[in-house]
Design an enzyme around this catalytic site. Structure first.
Site, PDB file in Angstrom:
ATOM      1  N   SER A 143       6.658  60.398   0.380  1.00 22.88           N
ATOM      2  CA  SER A 143       5.907  59.582  -0.593  1.00 22.88           C
ATOM      3  C   SER A 143       6.348  58.127  -0.500  1.00 22.88           C
ATOM      4  O   SER A 143       7.480  57.832  -0.088  1.00 22.88           O
ATOM      5  CB  SER A 143       6.190  60.085  -2.009  1.00 22.88           C
ATOM      6  OG  SER A 143       5.663  59.193  -2.968  1.00 22.88           O
ATOM      7  N   TYR A 156      12.081  62.972  -9.471  1.00 25.19           N
ATOM      8  CA  TYR A 156      11.129  63.208  -8.368  1.00 25.19           C
ATOM      9  C   TYR A 156      11.389  62.304  -7.166  1.00 25.19           C
ATOM     10  O   TYR A 156      11.380  62.762  -6.021  1.00 25.19           O
ATOM     11  CB  TYR A 156       9.721  62.979  -8.923  1.00 25.19           C
ATOM     12  CG  TYR A 156       8.593  62.975  -7.907  1.00 25.19           C
ATOM     13  CD1 TYR A 156       8.067  64.178  -7.430  1.00 25.19           C
ATOM     14  CD2 TYR A 156       8.022  61.785  -7.449  1.00 25.19           C
ATOM     15  CE1 TYR A 156       7.013  64.179  -6.516  1.00 25.19           C
ATOM     16  CE2 TYR A 156       6.973  61.776  -6.545  1.00 25.19           C
ATOM     17  CZ  TYR A 156       6.472  62.983  -6.079  1.00 25.19           C
ATOM     18  OH  TYR A 156       5.428  62.983  -5.178  1.00 25.19           O
ATOM     19  N   LYS A 160      11.771  62.894  -2.795  1.00 28.50           N
ATOM     20  CA  LYS A 160      10.905  62.354  -1.738  1.00 28.50           C
ATOM     21  C   LYS A 160      11.724  61.546  -0.727  1.00 28.50           C
ATOM     22  O   LYS A 160      11.432  61.550   0.465  1.00 28.50           O
ATOM     23  CB  LYS A 160       9.794  61.529  -2.374  1.00 28.50           C
ATOM     24  CG  LYS A 160       8.821  62.375  -3.174  1.00 28.50           C
ATOM     25  CD  LYS A 160       7.956  63.215  -2.254  1.00 28.50           C
ATOM     26  CE  LYS A 160       7.763  64.621  -2.665  1.00 28.50           C
ATOM     27  NZ  LYS A 160       6.861  65.385  -1.781  1.00 28.50           N
TER      28      LYS A 160
END
Ligand SMILES: NC(=O)C1=CN([C@@H]2O[C@H](COP(=O)(O)OP(=O)(O)OC[C@H]3O[C@@H](n4cnc5c(N)ncnc54)[C@H](OP(=O)(O)O)[C@@H]3O)[C@@H](O)[C@H]2O)C=CC1
Ligand SMILES: C[C@H](O)[C@@H]1OC(=O)[C@H](O)[C@@H]1O
Length: 253
Positions: A143, A156, A160
């Site tokens: 990401s 999160y 990534k």
């Protein structure tokens, strides 16, 4: 066709980026194994659409955070399709939450699905490719969040960054086996993962305003870059990452 008679295994193939990629890969000549968590309709309709395109497909349910599920996906998928040539690690979650009161279980679940799941899946797929002895390609969906933070994504964004790092180390470990490992870094793509977050009109407008190409991404915007990295067009590309964000990352002012 870029993937003629290859087999492509993908996690999170029942929805969003994974589903769009599975269908686009079938249109490029690949047979497809889909892994998913519980969205039977999404997985089975993807299989039906792939078969209509004229390619073989199988859907296998499981939780990527369970290492046994990775082994089962690879074993059952290989038994059904004959080989594993390309692996796309895509499954992921992003339950938006503030940092200071982040519940431990939300942090741990996000790590277990996005990062531990990626490790187990990529390891199982790589071992199958090594057994087959004819190389392969692995593409992970990292990401833009591997490079920048998010106020409600403190659990999160490290996953990534971790997936990006995993591809770099795997590229070194697997190069001698002819296995290439790369990642894509999507910006903001309209899928179920952010439906609720982007229902906030002000937030959506802010995100759109940051993108030089003038729109949020669609799942299909990722299919081409993933297929490129998986294909022989990228035969000398490994350990690389490709931003697919409409230019959002470089837009400081
Ligand atoms: N959308 C975006 O803006 C961006 C997304 N990404 C990344 O792209 C990837 C795909 O996300 P996106 O398409 O947006 O999301 P979606 O919510 O549309 O799809 C997520 C997919 O992952 C599967 N999945 C979720 N948890 C598990 C689990 N524990 N075990 C197995 N499968 C699971 C889901 O299966 P099921 O449907 O069966 O529940 C579904 O197929 C994620 O890794 C995400 O982090 C990266 C950058 C931006
Ligand atoms: C879920 C978010 O909308 C999405 O996920 C990411 O990785 C990016 O941060 C996007 O904004």
């Amino acid at each position: 066709m870029l993937l003629a008679d290859k087999t492509l295994f993908i996690t999170g193939g029942s929805a969003g980026i994974g589903r769009a990629t599975a269908l686009a890969a079938a249109r490029q000549g690949a047979d497809i194994a889909i892994h998913y968590l519980g969205h039977d309709e999404g997985a089975h309709s993807a299989v039906a659409e792939i078969e209509q395109i004229g390619r073989r497909a199988i859907a296998i349910e499981g939780d990527v955070s369970d290492p046994a599920s990775a082994r089962r996906f690879v074993e059952e998928g290989t038994a059904a399709l004959g080989a594993l040539d390309i692996f796309v690690n895509n499954a992921g979650i992003c339950p938006f939450h503030a940092f200071l009161d982040m519940p431990g279980e939300v942090f741990e679940r996000t790590m277990n699905v996005n990062l531990h799941g990626a490790f187990y899946m990529v390891q199982a797929a790589a071992n199958q490719m090594v057994r087959q002895g004819k190389g392969g390609a692995i593409v992970a969906v990292s990401s833009i969040s591997a490079l920048v933070g998010g106020e409600y994504q403190s659990h999160y964004t490290p996953t990534k960054a971790g997936v990006h790092s995993l591809m770099q180390s795997a590229a070194i470990a697997l190069g001698r086996h002819g296995i290439r490992c790369n990642s894509v870094m999507p910006g903001t793509i309209l899928t179920d993962i952010n439906k609720e977050d982007l229902a906030d009109a002000a937030k959506r407008q802010y995100m759109e305003g940051r993108i030089p190409l003038g729109r949020l991404g669609e799942p299909d915007d990722l299919a081409g870059p993933i297929i490129f990295l998986a294909s022989d067009l990228a035969r000398y590309v490994t350990g690389a990452s490709l931003l697919v964000d409409g230019g959002m990352f470089v837009n400081l002012q």
